[in-house]
Write a protein that holds these residues in place. Structure first.
Motif, PDB file in Angstrom:
ATOM      1  N   CYS A   1      17.608  17.332  -2.756  1.00  0.00           N
ATOM      2  CA  CYS A   1      17.028  16.058  -2.347  1.00  0.00           C
ATOM      3  C   CYS A   1      17.917  14.946  -2.896  1.00  0.00           C
ATOM      4  N   PHE A   2      18.563  14.196  -1.995  1.00  0.00           N
ATOM      5  CA  PHE A   2      19.440  13.106  -2.436  1.00  0.00           C
ATOM      6  C   PHE A   2      18.662  11.812  -2.636  1.00  0.00           C
ATOM      7  N   LYS A   3      17.637  11.637  -1.830  1.00  0.00           N
ATOM      8  CA  LYS A   3      16.851  10.398  -1.931  1.00  0.00           C
ATOM      9  C   LYS A   3      15.464  10.673  -1.378  1.00  0.00           C
ATOM     10  N   GLN A   4      14.460  10.242  -2.085  1.00  0.00           N
ATOM     11  CA  GLN A   4      13.082  10.389  -1.623  1.00  0.00           C
ATOM     12  C   GLN A   4      12.353   9.145  -2.058  1.00  0.00           C
ATOM     13  N   ARG A   5      12.299   8.171  -1.170  1.00  0.00           N
ATOM     14  CA  ARG A   5      11.619   6.940  -1.551  1.00  0.00           C
ATOM     15  C   ARG A   5      10.255   6.912  -0.909  1.00  0.00           C
ATOM     16  N   SER A   6       9.308   6.381  -1.653  1.00  0.00           N
ATOM     17  CA  SER A   6       7.938   6.428  -1.168  1.00  0.00           C
ATOM     18  C   SER A   6       7.716   5.517   0.033  1.00  0.00           C
ATOM     19  N   ALA A   7       8.164   4.269  -0.068  1.00  0.00           N
ATOM     20  CA  ALA A   7       7.862   3.327   1.004  1.00  0.00           C
ATOM     21  C   ALA A   7       8.555   3.728   2.287  1.00  0.00           C
ATOM     22  N   PHE A   8       7.851   3.581   3.372  1.00  0.00           N
ATOM     23  CA  PHE A   8       8.394   3.979   4.665  1.00  0.00           C
ATOM     24  C   PHE A   8       8.672   2.745   5.515  1.00  0.00           C
ATOM     25  N   TYR A   9       7.822   1.769   5.363  1.00  0.00           N
ATOM     26  CA  TYR A   9       7.984   0.542   6.128  1.00  0.00           C
ATOM     27  C   TYR A   9       8.052  -0.591   5.133  1.00  0.00           C
TER      28      TYR A   9
ATOM     29  N   LEU B   1       0.824  -1.219   0.000  1.00  0.00           N
ATOM     30  CA  LEU B   1       0.000   0.000   0.000  1.00  0.00           C
ATOM     31  C   LEU B   1       0.854   1.264   0.000  1.00  0.00           C
ATOM     32  N   GLN B   2       2.007   1.176   0.638  1.00  0.00           N
ATOM     33  CA  GLN B   2       2.890   2.341   0.645  1.00  0.00           C
ATOM     34  C   GLN B   2       3.468   2.583  -0.739  1.00  0.00           C
TER      35      GLN B   2
ATOM     36  N   ILE C   1      -1.317  10.948  -2.648  1.00  0.00           N
ATOM     37  CA  ILE C   1      -0.137  11.581  -2.041  1.00  0.00           C
ATOM     38  C   ILE C   1       0.503  12.447  -3.122  1.00  0.00           C
ATOM     39  N   VAL C   2       0.360  13.758  -2.937  1.00  0.00           N
ATOM     40  CA  VAL C   2       0.788  14.688  -3.993  1.00  0.00           C
ATOM     41  C   VAL C   2       2.282  14.980  -3.898  1.00  0.00           C
ATOM     42  N   ASN C   3       2.825  15.395  -5.018  1.00  0.00           N
ATOM     43  CA  ASN C   3       4.231  15.782  -5.094  1.00  0.00           C
ATOM     44  C   ASN C   3       4.312  17.302  -4.928  1.00  0.00           C
TER      45      ASN C   3
ATOM     46  N   GLY D   1       1.812   1.984  -3.352  1.00  0.00           N
ATOM     47  CA  GLY D   1       0.714   2.607  -4.073  1.00  0.00           C
ATOM     48  C   GLY D   1      -0.289   1.635  -4.662  1.00  0.00           C
TER      49      GLY D   1
END
Lengths: 169, 152
Positions: free
Chosen positions: A148-156, A13-14, A57-59, A16
């Motif tokens: 921004c060096f890294k922006q990954r969607s999944a958190f868990y 789900l994280q 989840i908007v950018n 998407g």
């Protein structure tokens, strides 16, 4: 308690929901459970508060909200609850957290995030917040984000937990 | 950027409580008075053009797993190389430069505290700089999404 299927479901789900007619059925296929079970598990995870929100989840950056400020305050401990309650009332505040101080090197404990279209606007909103929340005598710093060096969607990630290979597919 | 009224509604109105029915996009279509295909197409386009990152969940921190915000103070000329070391860990999720003497900020998430500490130690060793750990003590914010102002 949540089980391994819930953990996998949270991981998926994280990443998407698919943009297809029956996205929950697709998740069910990946987890080998029925569409109804996917829906009922998600609604339970929301009820118990593990899923904070489910939706678009908007950018921010792409929507011209390019000024992202993390503001850190040194709020007296006994006032934290009260002040954070005020801070959260402002619709331009996106997050509000309490974190530990690190001595004199970093004496801040209350963190809030303000996303705005430009610096001037963010600083204006911040000035308003400081004034309205009675923070004029409190030390603070504003940390605008640069690169921004890294922006990954999944958190868990259930994979990290179970060390089980699980395709991104 | 110019959005249609439908796109604006899709961006703003479905950030929380996304329909939990067998056909969520059809439910949205019905409430907007358009077809399911219109909604699927519009969401696909918004996603392809990266106006939305995804339609997904935000989870409450630290209910499962352990996480911490970490800050480092790195000399300007070594920032990129240290940032690369940090980003190379799959447990690192966000990694940003911020305008401060503490100029590198990232979030680390692991299954437990022991793993968190061992990764922090590995990063410090590899980077040659100390970290400052800023784990969450309380979360005061109720995440209701993000209200986009399309007017300016």
């Amino acid at each position: 308690m949540i089980d391994y299927i819930d953990r996998q479901l949270i991981t998926l789900l994280q990443k998407g929901l698919a943009i297809v007619s029956r996205p929950y059925a697709l998740l069910g296929k990946q987890l080998d459970i029925t569409e109804d079970e996917v829906i009922s598990r998600i609604s339970t995870l929301k009820q118990i508060g593990l899923i904070k929100r489910l939706g678009v989840i908007v950018n921010h950056r792409r929507l011209n909200y390019c000024a992202n400020a993390m503001v850190v305050f040194d709020v007296p401990d006994h006032l934290v609850e009260q002040i954070s309650g005020h801070v959260c009332q402002f619709d331009f505040v996106n997050l509000c957290y309490l974190r530990p101080r690190h001595g004199e090197e970093w004496s801040y404990n209350l963190y809030c995030m303000i996303h705005g279209k430009n610096r001037e606007k963010v600083l204006k909103q911040l000035a308003h917040l400081i004034h309205s929340c009675g923070l004029t005598s409190v030390n603070y710093e504003v940390l605008f984000s640069k690169k921004c060096f890294k922006q990954r969607s999944a958190f868990y990630n259930a994979n990290l937990e179970q060390e089980k290979v699980f395709s991104d597919g | 950027m110019m959005f249609t009224l439908m796109q604006k509604k899709l961006l703003n109105n479905y950030q929380q409580d996304f329909p939990l029915s067998t056909t969520p996009y059809k439910d949205i279509a019905l409430s907007l008075g358009v077809s399911e295909d219109d909604v699927l197409l519009a969401f696909s386009e918004l996603k392809n053009k990266k106006f939305i990152n995804r339609i997904g969940s935000i989870i409450t921190p630290n209910l499962i797993g352990t996480s911490s915000l970490i800050a480092m103070a790195i000399p300007e000329n070594q920032l990129q190389s240290v940032a690369n070391i940090v980003s190379s860990y799959p447990e690192v999720n966000h990694n940003y430069e911020r305008e401060n003497r503490f100029n590198l900020w990232f979030v680390l998430i692991t299954k437990n505290e022991k793993d968190l500490q061992s990764i922090i130690e590995a990063i410090e060793t590899e980077a040659g700089f100390k970290t400052m750990q800023l784990p969450l003590l309380a979360d005061y914010f109720i995440n209701l999404g993000f209200d986009i102002d399309f007017d300016d």
